[in-house]
Design an enzyme around this catalytic site. Structure first.
Site, PDB file in Angstrom:
ATOM      1  CE  LYS A 114      11.719  -7.768  -1.020  1.00  0.00           C
ATOM      2  NZ  LYS A 114      10.775  -7.852  -2.241  1.00  0.00           N
ATOM      3  CE  LYS A 196       3.190   1.933   1.255  1.00  0.00           C
ATOM      4  NZ  LYS A 196       4.009   2.224  -0.135  1.00  0.00           N
ATOM      5  CE  LYS A 199       1.774  -6.955  -0.068  1.00  0.00           C
ATOM      6  NZ  LYS A 199       0.955  -6.500  -1.232  1.00  0.00           N
TER       7      LYS A 199
END
Ligand code: TRP
Length: 335
Positions: A114, A196, A199
């Site tokens: 991140k 995977k 969203k």
């Protein structure tokens, strides 16, 4: 009477949930209620480690709360609440911060990922994220935490922090274990089936959102990549990740084994299979979507359920917080 085990899980109100989140997590939330005492949090404190649009965060928190209810979380059987409404989380985090090492936090894979992705905003919260998550879990004395691969490391550090604190002060925290639900086909992207389903996939055809209407689901399924072989057979195989993914989805939703699915579509080909998968998804999601719309419309009910959830959560959380605060030498305020 035998005490039920406590399950704790948190889910962030960022982004729309996908079929992957549904099959991998949300679907089990309802099922676990029978066997365990479940506590589910909307982890909005975690979400602001990445900059959020306030109105959007508010909306998504309401929506996720409604969605979990619609997907089968029963607010009488389980505790469903919004994390920021229970101040004990922030308080517990501070205490636990002082039992966590910088080195441990800076080694976390998610922190490293991140801070690269949001290099303009590597804030202290991003580093501290796992300690907040540890506070969530430990405040409720959770025995089990359902975790996907991406959160496994955070559960491990939670265990380390708890053991360290207990080592100094005696048994204050229950050491949580990971919980892997029995079924949970990992749902892959419909466009790149080796990755995977996400969203945040910029290609909308890669995922199905829980709230996608039937025609969109049908269209996305028809566009789903099946593999570049000419065999056209509905068969699980490593060299056929696209079809294998669809078989996995269909099997879970229909409560069948993948062998039974192969059997059902023997000789029928992708042309028959893909719409059948779409139908199974639509049939599963439709009642959830209807309930969701009903909950969202009734703002007063939603607010009342949030209040009730926060109150019930707080009672448990404060008990643990006070215990920990006394141990470290704070004088508890009298009321
Ligand atoms: N960090 C988790 C995620 O993004 C969400 C979360 C917050 C959580 N607190 C938790 C998960 C406690 C399990 C237990 O997926």
């Amino acid at each position: 009477m035998e005490q039920k085990k406590i399950v704790y899980s948190g889910i962030q109100p960022s982004g729309n949930l996908t079929l992957g989140n549904y099959i991998g997590a949300v679907r089990n939330f309802g099922k676990m209620q029978e066997e365990f005492d479940c506590i589910y949090a909307i982890a909005d404190l975690h979400s602001i480690t990445v900059r959020q649009e306030p109105a959007l965060l508010r909306r998504r928190t309401n929506e996720l709360f409604a969605l979990l209810l619609a997907a089968g979380v029963d607010p009488e059987k389980s505790i469903l609440y919004v994390q920021s409404q229970v101040p004990a989380h922030a308080q517990m985090t501070w205490v636990l911060n002082c039992f966590t090492y910088m080195g441990e936090l800076s080694r976390m894979t998610q922190f490293k990922d991140k801070s690269q992705k949001h290099s303009d905003n590597v804030n202290a919260g991003l580093l501290d994220y796992p300690v907040l998550m540890a506070a969530d879990i430990l405040l409720y004395q959770a025995n089990l935490v359902p975790v996907g691969a991406d959160q496994k490391q955070h559960l491990e550090i939670t265990r380390d922090i708890a053991a360290r604190f207990n080592g100094v002060y005696g048994d204050v925290f229950t050491i949580p274990e990971p919980y892997i639900p029995e079924v949970g086909a990992r749902v892959m992207s419909l466009q790149v089936p080796t990755e995977k389903m996400s969203k945040s996939d910029p290609n909308e055809n890669g995922f199905i959102a829980i709230l996608d209407p039937p025609d969109v689901i049908m269209r996305k399924m028809k566009r789903a990549v099946t593999d570049s072989d000419t065999e056209n057979a509905v068969r699980v195989a490593p060299e056929k990740p696209g079809v294998s993914n669809l078989i996995g989805i269909y099997a879970v939703l229909q409560n069948k084994t993948t062998q039974q699915v192969e059997e059902e579509f023997r000789g029928k080909g992708y042309g028959a299979f893909k719409p059948a998968v779409a139908e199974a998804i639509i049939e599963t999601l439709k009642p959830i979507q209807d309930e969701y719309a009903r909950y969202l419309k009734d703002k007063a009910q939603l607010e009342a359920l949030m209040k009730q959830g926060a109150e019930r959560a707080e009672r448990i959380a404060v008990r643990t917080l006070n215990k920990a605060m006394k141990k470290v030498g704070f004088i508890l305020r009298s009321y």
